[in-house]
Scaffold this motif. Structure first.
Motif, PDB file in Angstrom:
ATOM      1  N   MET A   3     -42.121  32.750  47.298  1.00  0.00           N
ATOM      2  CA  MET A   3     -40.719  32.923  46.934  1.00  0.00           C
ATOM      3  C   MET A   3     -40.047  31.548  46.918  1.00  0.00           C
ATOM      4  SD  MET A   3     -37.662  35.073  48.809  1.00  0.00           S
ATOM      5  CE  MET A   3     -38.689  36.500  48.983  1.00  0.00           C
ATOM      6  N   ALA A   4     -39.337  31.269  45.863  1.00  0.00           N
ATOM      7  CA  ALA A   4     -38.639  29.986  45.725  1.00  0.00           C
ATOM      8  C   ALA A   4     -37.402  29.960  46.624  1.00  0.00           C
ATOM      9  CB  ALA A   4     -38.247  29.757  44.282  1.00  0.00           C
ATOM     10  N   THR A   5     -37.099  28.790  47.134  1.00  0.00           N
ATOM     11  CA  THR A   5     -35.913  28.575  47.949  1.00  0.00           C
ATOM     12  C   THR A   5     -35.142  27.411  47.348  1.00  0.00           C
ATOM     13  OG1 THR A   5     -37.066  29.313  49.931  1.00  0.00           O
ATOM     14  CG2 THR A   5     -35.085  28.015  50.260  1.00  0.00           C
ATOM     15  N   TYR A   6     -33.858  27.586  47.133  1.00  0.00           N
ATOM     16  CA  TYR A   6     -33.057  26.491  46.616  1.00  0.00           C
ATOM     17  C   TYR A   6     -31.601  26.644  47.016  1.00  0.00           C
ATOM     18  CZ  TYR A   6     -32.143  29.683  42.687  1.00  0.00           C
ATOM     19  OH  TYR A   6     -31.796  30.769  41.902  1.00  0.00           O
ATOM     20  N   GLU A   7     -30.819  25.596  46.698  1.00  0.00           N
ATOM     21  CA  GLU A   7     -29.405  25.561  47.033  1.00  0.00           C
ATOM     22  C   GLU A   7     -28.585  25.524  45.754  1.00  0.00           C
ATOM     23  OE1 GLU A   7     -28.631  22.983  50.875  1.00  0.00           O
ATOM     24  OE2 GLU A   7     -29.897  21.897  49.431  1.00  0.00           O
ATOM     25  N   VAL A   8     -27.415  26.149  45.802  1.00  0.00           N
ATOM     26  CA  VAL A   8     -26.459  26.055  44.712  1.00  0.00           C
ATOM     27  C   VAL A   8     -25.101  25.654  45.291  1.00  0.00           C
ATOM     28  CG1 VAL A   8     -27.618  27.751  43.236  1.00  0.00           C
ATOM     29  CG2 VAL A   8     -25.812  28.505  44.776  1.00  0.00           C
ATOM     30  N   ALA A   9     -24.302  25.029  44.443  1.00  0.00           N
ATOM     31  CA  ALA A   9     -22.930  24.680  44.804  1.00  0.00           C
ATOM     32  C   ALA A   9     -22.010  25.406  43.834  1.00  0.00           C
ATOM     33  CB  ALA A   9     -22.719  23.173  44.712  1.00  0.00           C
TER      34      ALA A   9
ATOM     35  N   ASN B 128     -23.180  38.564  32.173  1.00  0.00           N
ATOM     36  CA  ASN B 128     -22.005  39.253  31.636  1.00  0.00           C
ATOM     37  C   ASN B 128     -20.958  39.592  32.698  1.00  0.00           C
ATOM     38  OD1 ASN B 128     -23.078  39.346  28.930  1.00  0.00           O
ATOM     39  ND2 ASN B 128     -24.470  40.920  29.692  1.00  0.00           N
ATOM     40  N   GLN B 129     -20.991  38.887  33.817  1.00  0.00           N
ATOM     41  CA  GLN B 129     -19.999  39.109  34.863  1.00  0.00           C
ATOM     42  C   GLN B 129     -19.206  37.825  35.064  1.00  0.00           C
ATOM     43  OE1 GLN B 129     -22.800  40.651  37.942  1.00  0.00           O
ATOM     44  NE2 GLN B 129     -21.476  42.452  37.929  1.00  0.00           N
ATOM     45  N   TRP B 130     -18.168  37.914  35.882  1.00  0.00           N
ATOM     46  CA  TRP B 130     -17.309  36.771  36.168  1.00  0.00           C
ATOM     47  C   TRP B 130     -17.751  36.097  37.453  1.00  0.00           C
ATOM     48  CZ3 TRP B 130     -13.543  34.811  33.044  1.00  0.00           C
ATOM     49  CH2 TRP B 130     -13.223  35.582  31.921  1.00  0.00           C
ATOM     50  N   GLY B 131     -17.728  34.771  37.422  1.00  0.00           N
ATOM     51  CA  GLY B 131     -18.107  34.000  38.593  1.00  0.00           C
ATOM     52  C   GLY B 131     -17.327  32.707  38.656  1.00  0.00           C
ATOM     53  N   LEU B 132     -17.764  31.852  39.544  1.00  0.00           N
ATOM     54  CA  LEU B 132     -17.159  30.537  39.730  1.00  0.00           C
ATOM     55  C   LEU B 132     -18.066  29.495  39.090  1.00  0.00           C
ATOM     56  CD1 LEU B 132     -16.227  31.018  43.485  1.00  0.00           C
ATOM     57  CD2 LEU B 132     -14.672  31.125  41.522  1.00  0.00           C
ATOM     58  N   PRO B 133     -17.498  28.391  38.611  1.00  0.00           N
ATOM     59  CA  PRO B 133     -18.355  27.324  38.095  1.00  0.00           C
ATOM     60  C   PRO B 133     -19.293  26.842  39.198  1.00  0.00           C
ATOM     61  CG  PRO B 133     -16.013  26.717  37.949  1.00  0.00           C
ATOM     62  CD  PRO B 133     -16.085  28.051  38.602  1.00  0.00           C
ATOM     63  N   GLY B 134     -20.490  26.436  38.810  1.00  0.00           N
ATOM     64  CA  GLY B 134     -21.426  25.916  39.785  1.00  0.00           C
ATOM     65  C   GLY B 134     -22.853  26.017  39.296  1.00  0.00           C
ATOM     66  N   GLY B 135     -23.778  25.581  40.140  1.00  0.00           N
ATOM     67  CA  GLY B 135     -25.186  25.627  39.783  1.00  0.00           C
ATOM     68  C   GLY B 135     -26.059  24.977  40.831  1.00  0.00           C
ATOM     69  N   HIS B 136     -27.317  24.745  40.448  1.00  0.00           N
ATOM     70  CA  HIS B 136     -28.329  24.202  41.343  1.00  0.00           C
ATOM     71  C   HIS B 136     -27.968  22.821  41.875  1.00  0.00           C
ATOM     72  CE1 HIS B 136     -30.806  27.162  39.186  1.00  0.00           C
ATOM     73  NE2 HIS B 136     -31.507  27.194  40.298  1.00  0.00           N
ATOM     74  N   VAL B 137     -28.315  22.609  43.134  1.00  0.00           N
ATOM     75  CA  VAL B 137     -28.279  21.271  43.716  1.00  0.00           C
ATOM     76  C   VAL B 137     -29.603  20.613  43.323  1.00  0.00           C
ATOM     77  CG1 VAL B 137     -28.185  19.930  45.852  1.00  0.00           C
ATOM     78  CG2 VAL B 137     -26.857  22.062  45.655  1.00  0.00           C
ATOM     79  N   GLU B 138     -29.508  19.521  42.582  1.00  0.00           N
ATOM     80  CA  GLU B 138     -30.697  18.828  42.077  1.00  0.00           C
ATOM     81  C   GLU B 138     -31.328  17.971  43.177  1.00  0.00           C
ATOM     82  OE1 GLU B 138     -31.892  19.487  39.197  1.00  0.00           O
ATOM     83  OE2 GLU B 138     -30.190  20.525  38.299  1.00  0.00           O
TER      84      GLU B 138
ATOM     85  N   PRO C  85     -35.834  37.462  43.122  1.00  0.00           N
ATOM     86  CA  PRO C  85     -36.470  37.382  44.434  1.00  0.00           C
ATOM     87  C   PRO C  85     -36.355  36.038  45.150  1.00  0.00           C
ATOM     88  CG  PRO C  85     -38.090  37.047  42.738  1.00  0.00           C
ATOM     89  CD  PRO C  85     -36.774  37.312  42.027  1.00  0.00           C
ATOM     90  N   HIS C  86     -35.471  35.166  44.744  1.00  0.00           N
ATOM     91  CA  HIS C  86     -35.378  33.852  45.357  1.00  0.00           C
ATOM     92  C   HIS C  86     -34.445  33.847  46.565  1.00  0.00           C
ATOM     93  CE1 HIS C  86     -37.463  32.511  41.828  1.00  0.00           C
ATOM     94  NE2 HIS C  86     -36.515  32.989  41.058  1.00  0.00           N
ATOM     95  N   THR C  87     -34.711  32.916  47.485  1.00  0.00           N
ATOM     96  CA  THR C  87     -33.829  32.694  48.616  1.00  0.00           C
ATOM     97  C   THR C  87     -32.885  31.559  48.229  1.00  0.00           C
ATOM     98  OG1 THR C  87     -35.519  33.378  50.176  1.00  0.00           O
ATOM     99  CG2 THR C  87     -33.702  32.049  51.040  1.00  0.00           C
ATOM    100  N   VAL C  88     -31.593  31.838  48.231  1.00  0.00           N
ATOM    101  CA  VAL C  88     -30.606  30.878  47.750  1.00  0.00           C
ATOM    102  C   VAL C  88     -29.553  30.642  48.829  1.00  0.00           C
ATOM    103  CG1 VAL C  88     -28.884  30.391  45.980  1.00  0.00           C
ATOM    104  CG2 VAL C  88     -30.941  31.682  45.388  1.00  0.00           C
ATOM    105  N   THR C  89     -29.297  29.383  49.116  1.00  0.00           N
ATOM    106  CA  THR C  89     -28.190  29.012  49.990  1.00  0.00           C
ATOM    107  C   THR C  89     -27.042  28.556  49.098  1.00  0.00           C
ATOM    108  OG1 THR C  89     -29.654  28.331  51.782  1.00  0.00           O
ATOM    109  CG2 THR C  89     -27.402  27.465  51.825  1.00  0.00           C
ATOM    110  N   VAL C  90     -25.890  29.142  49.303  1.00  0.00           N
ATOM    111  CA  VAL C  90     -24.695  28.821  48.529  1.00  0.00           C
ATOM    112  C   VAL C  90     -23.806  27.899  49.347  1.00  0.00           C
ATOM    113  CG1 VAL C  90     -22.609  29.757  47.459  1.00  0.00           C
ATOM    114  CG2 VAL C  90     -24.753  31.040  47.336  1.00  0.00           C
ATOM    115  N   HIS C  91     -23.331  26.834  48.704  1.00  0.00           N
ATOM    116  CA  HIS C  91     -22.328  25.937  49.291  1.00  0.00           C
ATOM    117  C   HIS C  91     -21.067  26.118  48.444  1.00  0.00           C
ATOM    118  CE1 HIS C  91     -25.300  23.764  51.733  1.00  0.00           C
ATOM    119  NE2 HIS C  91     -26.101  23.939  50.694  1.00  0.00           N
TER     120      HIS C  91
ATOM    121  N   ALA D  30     -23.376  17.848  43.666  1.00  0.00           N
ATOM    122  CA  ALA D  30     -23.703  18.901  42.700  1.00  0.00           C
ATOM    123  C   ALA D  30     -22.441  19.638  42.257  1.00  0.00           C
ATOM    124  CB  ALA D  30     -24.704  19.882  43.306  1.00  0.00           C
ATOM    125  N   ALA D  31     -21.536  19.898  43.191  1.00  0.00           N
ATOM    126  CA  ALA D  31     -20.296  20.601  42.854  1.00  0.00           C
ATOM    127  C   ALA D  31     -19.482  19.800  41.842  1.00  0.00           C
ATOM    128  CB  ALA D  31     -19.480  20.872  44.116  1.00  0.00           C
ATOM    129  N   HIS D  32     -19.332  18.513  42.083  1.00  0.00           N
ATOM    130  CA  HIS D  32     -18.589  17.667  41.135  1.00  0.00           C
ATOM    131  C   HIS D  32     -19.277  17.639  39.770  1.00  0.00           C
ATOM    132  CE1 HIS D  32     -15.369  15.855  43.572  1.00  0.00           C
ATOM    133  NE2 HIS D  32     -16.226  15.880  44.581  1.00  0.00           N
TER     134      HIS D  32
END
Length: 136
Positions: free
Chosen positions: A1-7, A32-42, A81-87, A50-52
């Protein structure tokens, strides 16, 4: 299972409206849903960097300061199925709707504060927005 971070960025304009993205159907999370701008921490990038970067890429906007107000696991979404930490970062802007340049998704708009929870929210936005709306 992949693990990654998003901002993700909760950007609020001078009226209190929140910058939100209507996601398209090609995204693996909350299509097709509403969210906040953001994405993967490289690799080699801090969550704040990453947030900026994501804010600029997705909306054309920059802000001098973003403050992390929450970090934790993203809610489970069936079929992902990924484990994601959100900042989650908060920032304010004097930008107006006409300053926003759509870089990703179907729309990127400032949604009035009292209408934010009326949208069909993706899992991350549904977890984070009540934290902001309850404390702002």
């Amino acid at each position: 299972m992949a693990t990654y971070e998003v901002a993700v960025i909760l950007l609020v304009d001078s009226s209190g409206a929140v910058l939100m993205q209507h996601r398209d159907d090609r995204t693996p999370v909350s299509p097709n849903q509403w969210g906040l701008p953001g994405g993967h921490v490289e690799p080699g990038e801090t969550p704040e960097q990453a947030a900026h970067r994501e804010l600029l890429e997705e909306s054309g906007l920059t802000v001098p300061e973003l403050r992390e107000f929450w970090s934790g696991p993203r809610p489970y979404e069936p079929g992902f199925p990924h484990t994601v930490t959100v900042h989650a970062f908060h920032g304010t802007t004097d930008a107006r709707q006409q300053d926003v340049v759509l870089g990703e998704g179907r729309a990127m708009v400032f949604v009035p504060r009292d209408e934010v929870l009326d949208r069909d929210l993706g899992v991350t936005a549904a977890a984070i927005l009540p934290l902001h709306l309850g404390n702002a």
